[in-house]
Design a protein around this motif. Structure first.
Motif, PDB file in Angstrom:
ATOM      1  N   ASN A 220       6.643  16.308 -29.996  1.00  0.00           N
ATOM      2  CA  ASN A 220       6.490  17.208 -31.598  1.00  0.00           C
ATOM      3  C   ASN A 220       5.379  17.723 -31.280  1.00  0.00           C
ATOM      4  N   ASP A 221       4.625  18.798 -32.626  1.00  0.00           N
ATOM      5  CA  ASP A 221       3.520  18.687 -32.909  1.00  0.00           C
ATOM      6  C   ASP A 221       3.968  18.064 -34.494  1.00  0.00           C
ATOM      7  N   CYS A 222       2.369  17.241 -34.930  1.00  0.00           N
ATOM      8  CA  CYS A 222       2.128  16.836 -35.631  1.00  0.00           C
ATOM      9  C   CYS A 222       1.488  17.510 -36.855  1.00  0.00           C
ATOM     10  N   ARG A 256      -1.862  16.112 -33.280  1.00  0.00           N
ATOM     11  CA  ARG A 256      -1.672  15.051 -32.669  1.00  0.00           C
ATOM     12  C   ARG A 256      -0.066  15.529 -32.657  1.00  0.00           C
ATOM     13  N   GLU A 268       1.075   9.569 -27.347  1.00  0.00           N
ATOM     14  CA  GLU A 268       0.973  10.336 -28.696  1.00  0.00           C
ATOM     15  C   GLU A 268      -0.375  11.084 -27.832  1.00  0.00           C
TER      16      GLU A 268
END
Length: 274
Positions: A220-222, A256, A268
């Motif tokens: 997942n792109d945070c 992240r 991460e």
């Protein structure tokens, strides 16, 4: 600095087990005692004095130097707990096997499984490393357990697979499955990476200077932020090795990416932003 130097002079056919040639075993012995140590060379056991020229005073030395090694020299620095071991030449597989302390410097390339089972210490490779750097052997539950590995060149596939703790730094490129199935620890890769970075990772941090061409859908792109721990990590590494001084100029902002959610992972991947 006083050195004990062992120079390989006799060609060896097959693999050469260099595990006995560590500071723990050599320092404090006489040259004659060192010459009688048996090494496994292919299908035979051979005395050190039949293969190596031994120079220096072991009782006053604080560093062991191995010269003339070829790619068939395996288990260099295995299980060492202290002191300094420097290798001039090309080391084979399993350099730093089960290393528990000290400093191990390879002034050339190394084979596969470097740092396997390493629990502490500093392994520096001035060349390329083969596959499975800091990774777990089949049947093992954990790879690198602690310590620091710094590769000044490129590294192969499956770096840090199932690593549990510690830090791996790759100055060059890395192959496929970097950080696969990571349990914890930190990998810093400065060049290009292959496919499947971080696949199956549960925890841990992979720091990249370049964004991978593809990422699995289970990451997942945070977004972007400035993690406070990065400045502490940079300071720790630059204080440890003069070769890492340029880390102090690295950016603090990262993109992240979290995962691998396919295994419920909380790892991460941090991509540094210029």
């Amino acid at each position: 600095m006083s050195k004990l130097t062992l120079t390989l002079q006799t060609p060896v056919s097959g693999r050469l087990d260099c595990s006995p040639l560590i500071p723990d075993n050599l320092l404090g012995k006489t040259q004659a005692e060192i010459g009688k140590i048996k090494l496994n060379a292919g299908s035979h056991n051979v005395s050190v004095n039949k293969l190596f020229k031994v120079e220096g005073s072991p009782k006053s030395a604080d560093e062991v130097v191995l010269r003339g090694l070829k790619g068939q020299a395996d288990n260099v620095g295995a299980a060492m707990t202290g002191g300094t071991l420097t290798v001039h030449g090309t080391a084979g597989d399993f350099i730093g096997l089960n290393m528990q302390g000290g400093t191990l410097i390879a002034r050339g390339g190394v084979g596969r499984w470097a740092g396997r089972g390493m629990r502490d210490g500093f392994l520096e490779i001035h060349g390329d490393a083969g596959d499975y750097l800091a990774s777990a052997f089949p049947g093992d539950t954990q790879g690198l357990r602690d310590g620091i590995i710094h590769v000044r060149g490129n590294a192969g596939s499956r770096i840090g697979e199932r690593m549990r703790r510690g830090i791996v730094i790759i100055d060059g490129d890395a192959g496929d499955y970097c950080g696969a199935k990571m349990l914890a620890g930190t990998i810093i890769a400065c060049g290009e990476l292959g496919r499947f970075t971080g696949q199956g990772m549960k925890r841990g941090t992979i720091i990249l200077l370049e964004e991978p061409e593809t990422m699995a859908a289970t990451f997942n792109d945070c977004g972007y932020y400035e993690p406070a721990f990065l400045s502490l990590l940079y300071r720790h590494l630059t204080n440890m090795s003069r070769h890492l001084k340029d880390l102090s100029d690295w950016p603090a902002t990262v993109k992240r990416i979290a995962g691998d959610t396919a295994v419920g992972g909380k790892g991460e991947i941090l991509i540094l932003q210029a």
